[in-house]
Design an enzyme around this catalytic site. Structure first.
Site, PDB file in Angstrom:
ATOM      1  N   LYS A 290     -12.800  -4.447   4.038  1.00  0.00           N
ATOM      2  CA  LYS A 290     -12.004  -3.662   4.982  1.00  0.00           C
ATOM      3  C   LYS A 290     -12.947  -2.706   5.709  1.00  0.00           C
ATOM      4  O   LYS A 290     -13.727  -1.990   5.072  1.00  0.00           O
ATOM      5  CB  LYS A 290     -10.980  -2.867   4.168  1.00  0.00           C
ATOM      6  CG  LYS A 290      -9.615  -2.758   4.783  1.00  0.00           C
ATOM      7  CD  LYS A 290      -8.712  -2.053   3.772  1.00  0.00           C
ATOM      8  CE  LYS A 290      -7.369  -1.749   4.343  1.00  0.00           C
ATOM      9  NZ  LYS A 290      -6.593  -0.880   3.442  1.00  0.00           N
TER      10      LYS A 290
HETATM   11  C1  E4P Z   1      -3.206  -0.417   4.378  1.00  0.00           C
HETATM   12  O1  E4P Z   1      -4.086  -1.193   4.159  1.00  0.00           O
HETATM   13  C2  E4P Z   1      -3.225   0.977   3.932  1.00  0.00           C
HETATM   14  O2  E4P Z   1      -3.814   1.023   2.662  1.00  0.00           O
HETATM   15  C3  E4P Z   1      -1.853   1.561   3.787  1.00  0.00           C
HETATM   16  O3  E4P Z   1      -0.842   0.680   4.215  1.00  0.00           O
HETATM   17  C4  E4P Z   1      -1.710   2.970   4.220  1.00  0.00           C
HETATM   18  O4  E4P Z   1      -0.382   3.370   4.004  1.00  0.00           O
HETATM   19  P1  E4P Z   1       0.058   4.913   4.038  1.00  0.00           P
HETATM   20  O5  E4P Z   1       0.131   5.318   5.466  1.00  0.00           O
HETATM   21  O6  E4P Z   1       1.422   4.906   3.389  1.00  0.00           O
HETATM   22  O7  E4P Z   1      -0.970   5.664   3.258  1.00  0.00           O
END
Ligand code: E4P
Length: 222
Positions: free
Chosen positions: A86
């Site tokens: 990522k």
């Molecule tokens: C996605 O890969 C992120 O880890 C995640 O969806 C972030 O979500 P949040 O905005 O609830 O922290």
């Protein structure tokens, strides 16, 4: 739409795997830091997640410059065959994405908040783009509009980057993502379990079982 769990918590992951409900996992530095606590090792946790889940596991780099991102990403990719690196949607993140892809490493470009960012991620050959719908809703934008815009753009040009609806906060986000044509929705365990529940299912089941109990015991056999 594929369903990913957005967590690094192994007990949550194992429960969802046992139920046969998930296709992959997304993690981020916040989730891994929480799961590791005071003593755990993020790399070890990722290794266990990769072994527990038969599907892609996103693991995020923490560097800000492309060279270090590539170094970190290659290390992450060595943890297991199902790691997806990522990288953040920055200039360096897109440079790193291209370099990972040239080496056959799958990439999830994360922290996407606009259609132009998503277009550039697809041009950098990202495997997944992660638009954060909940965080857009938090600042009074319609997060779901972004999913719809990206779907149109990717279809117009036959990009094969998969749209991974992220920052999902409730079941309506899941429904709307699926209707908008997201390829994947990633969600916390709480939302996954909410998808199963309906009060009419519970009350219907209770009344079926109450009626069944009205039969004499020796005839309550199936
Ligand atoms: C996605 O890969 C992120 O880890 C995640 O969806 C972030 O979500 P949040 O905005 O609830 O922290």
């Amino acid at each position: 739409m594929k369903i990913f769990l957005d967590t690094a918590d192994l007990s949550e992951i194992r429960r969802a795997v046992d139920a046969g409900l998930i296709d992959g996992i997304t993690t981020n530095p916040s989730l891994l830091s929480k799961a590791a606590g005071a003593e755990g090792s993020p790399a070890e946790i990722l290794k266990e997640i990769c072994a527990a889940v038969d599907g892609p596991i996103s693991a995020e780099v923490v560097a800000l410059d492309a060279d270090t991102m590539v170094r970190e990403g290659k290390k992450l990719a060595k943890i297991a065959d199902n790691i997806v690196v990522k990288a953040p949607l920055t200039e360096d993140g897109l440079v790193a994405c291209r370099r990972f892809r040239a080496e056959g490493i799958p990439v999830n470009v994360t922290l996407c908040f606009s259609p132009t960012q998503a277009l550039l991620a697809a041009k950098a050959d990202a495997t997944y783009i992660s638009p954060f719908v909940g965080r857009l809703d938090d600042i009074s934008h319609d997060g779901m509009d972004l999913i719809r815009q990206i779907r149109v753009i990717y279809d117009n040009y036959a990009f094969d980057t998969q749209i991974l609806a992220a920052s999902i906060r409730h079941p309506s986000h899941v429904v709307e993502s699926a209707m908008a044509g997201a390829d994947v929705g990633t969600m916390p365990a709480k939302v996954l379990w909410q998808l199963i529940k309906h009060p009419l299912t519970d009350s219907g089941l209770a009344s079926f079982l109450a009626d069944w109990e009205k039969l004499p015991e020796d005839r309550r056999v199936i």
